[in-house]
Design an enzyme around this catalytic site. Structure first.
Site, mmCIF file in Angstrom:
data_model
loop_
_atom_site.group_PDB
_atom_site.id
_atom_site.type_symbol
_atom_site.label_atom_id
_atom_site.label_comp_id
_atom_site.label_asym_id
_atom_site.label_seq_id
_atom_site.Cartn_x
_atom_site.Cartn_y
_atom_site.Cartn_z
ATOM 1 N N HIS A 140 -56.709 -34.778 -49.914
ATOM 2 C CA HIS A 140 -57.663 -33.844 -49.323
ATOM 3 C C HIS A 140 -58.864 -33.720 -50.258
ATOM 4 O O HIS A 140 -58.693 -33.580 -51.476
ATOM 5 C CB HIS A 140 -56.996 -32.477 -49.124
ATOM 6 C CG HIS A 140 -57.904 -31.494 -48.469
ATOM 7 N ND1 HIS A 140 -58.215 -31.553 -47.122
ATOM 8 C CD2 HIS A 140 -58.602 -30.447 -48.975
ATOM 9 C CE1 HIS A 140 -59.066 -30.584 -46.836
ATOM 10 N NE2 HIS A 140 -59.308 -29.895 -47.927
ATOM 11 N N GLY A 157 -61.323 -46.085 -44.407
ATOM 12 C CA GLY A 157 -60.209 -46.615 -45.178
ATOM 13 C C GLY A 157 -60.549 -47.052 -46.588
ATOM 14 O O GLY A 157 -59.939 -47.988 -47.106
ATOM 15 N N ARG A 201 -47.785 -34.411 -29.414
ATOM 16 C CA ARG A 201 -47.781 -34.872 -30.809
ATOM 17 C C ARG A 201 -46.420 -35.423 -31.219
ATOM 18 O O ARG A 201 -46.329 -36.400 -31.977
ATOM 19 C CB ARG A 201 -48.154 -33.717 -31.749
ATOM 20 C CG ARG A 201 -49.599 -33.296 -31.631
ATOM 21 C CD ARG A 201 -49.930 -32.227 -32.690
ATOM 22 N NE ARG A 201 -51.183 -31.561 -32.394
ATOM 23 C CZ ARG A 201 -52.387 -32.080 -32.636
ATOM 24 N NH1 ARG A 201 -52.496 -33.269 -33.183
ATOM 25 N NH2 ARG A 201 -53.476 -31.411 -32.329
ATOM 26 N N ASN A 229 -50.606 -36.942 -48.583
ATOM 27 C CA ASN A 229 -51.960 -36.853 -48.030
ATOM 28 C C ASN A 229 -52.939 -36.648 -49.186
ATOM 29 O O ASN A 229 -52.563 -36.152 -50.246
ATOM 30 C CB ASN A 229 -52.055 -35.665 -47.061
ATOM 31 C CG ASN A 229 -53.419 -35.551 -46.424
ATOM 32 O OD1 ASN A 229 -54.001 -36.545 -45.986
ATOM 33 N ND2 ASN A 229 -53.965 -34.341 -46.380
HETATM 34 C C1 GRF Z 1 -61.141 -38.781 -47.733
HETATM 35 O O1 GRF Z 1 -62.218 -37.983 -48.160
HETATM 36 C C2 GRF Z 1 -59.853 -38.007 -47.762
HETATM 37 O O2 GRF Z 1 -59.818 -37.047 -48.764
HETATM 38 C C3 GRF Z 1 -59.816 -37.361 -46.409
HETATM 39 O O3 GRF Z 1 -60.365 -38.318 -45.546
HETATM 40 C C4 GRF Z 1 -61.266 -39.148 -46.251
HETATM 41 C C5 GRF Z 1 -60.894 -40.559 -45.986
HETATM 42 O O4 GRF Z 1 -61.825 -41.448 -46.523
HETATM 43 N N1 GRF Z 1 -58.467 -36.977 -46.069
HETATM 44 P P1 GRF Z 1 -61.581 -43.008 -46.448
HETATM 45 O O5 GRF Z 1 -61.393 -43.390 -44.979
HETATM 46 O O6 GRF Z 1 -60.375 -43.340 -47.262
HETATM 47 O O7 GRF Z 1 -62.830 -43.613 -47.012
#
Ligand code: GRF
Length: 208
Positions: free
Chosen positions: A115, A18, A71, A113
């Protein structure tokens, strides 16, 4: 999306550490995001993201996907918590679940989201490893609206990060994370200002 939402209510879904959640909480506290994180939900009880929420007195919910038949049923439970908190924007921040039309239908063009690659390159799991194995010279991160595919939704913002010869999956991930922590709050603020509109695959950002 037309209109200015003023101070938006943000629901964040996490499965892990997080750090993006933390950047969003900090952005709200600093006033760089006109919003407030009103709930954090994790499918994993041990997710440190839940702890981060509790540290800021934000309602933290553990919703175990294994307790649901499929889901869609799981997403219906997510939706009911998010609606209880009157969430305007759902933010996936390392949420390791595929979401269904049940969630997306309840929050149309309101689920984002992040990525860790420049989409459409390297969708899915282990994006940083995919980038290294392919040998690209740049990678980065992408914030996008979520659609029913995996990392296929309309792109809001992207940030480029160099790939160095000596990079490992870990060093590249760290460099990308630094950018993520700037990019996600920026995208959320654009939403809060009512400046994002979706036109097919393209997201337009209106002037202030
Ligand atoms: C990040 O690298 C994000 O791009 C991917 O999951 C990871 C989450 O990291 N979807 P964090 O838990 O916010 O440190």
């Amino acid at each position: 999306m037309a209109g200015n939402f003023g101070k938006i209510k943000i629901g964040v879904l996490v499965s892990g550490s997080g750090t993006n959640l933390q950047a969003i909480i900090d952005g709200c506290a600093a006033g760089s995001i006109d919003g407030q994180v009103v709930c954090v939900i994790s499918n994993k009880e041990s997710a440190f993201g839940l702890e981060r929420a509790r540290n800021h007195a934000i309602p933290a919910h553990h919703l175990d996907h294994r307790q649901y038949q499929d889901r869609s049923e799981y997403d219906a439970a997510l939706v009911s918590i998010l609606q209880e908190h009157a969430v305007d924007l759902v933010v996936l921040a390392g949420f390791m679940r595929i979401v269904t039309p049940v969630l997306l239908g309840a929050f149309p063009d309101r689920v984002m989201n992040i990525h860790p690659a420049l989409l459409p390159s390297f969708p899915g799991l282990d994006a940083q490893r995919q980038a290294l194995e392919y040998g690209v010279r740049v990678s980065g991160c992408t914030v996008h609206f979520v659609d029913p595919g995996t990392d296929t939704g309309p792109i809001i913002l992207q940030s480029v990060v160099p790939v160095l010869d000596e990079d490992t999956e870990e060093t590249l991930s760290q460099r990308i994370h630094v950018e993520e922590h700037k990019l996600y709050p920026a995208a959320i603020q654009l939403f809060a200002e009512g400046r994002l509109s979706v036109h097919g695959r393209r997201v337009k950002i209106s002037a202030k």
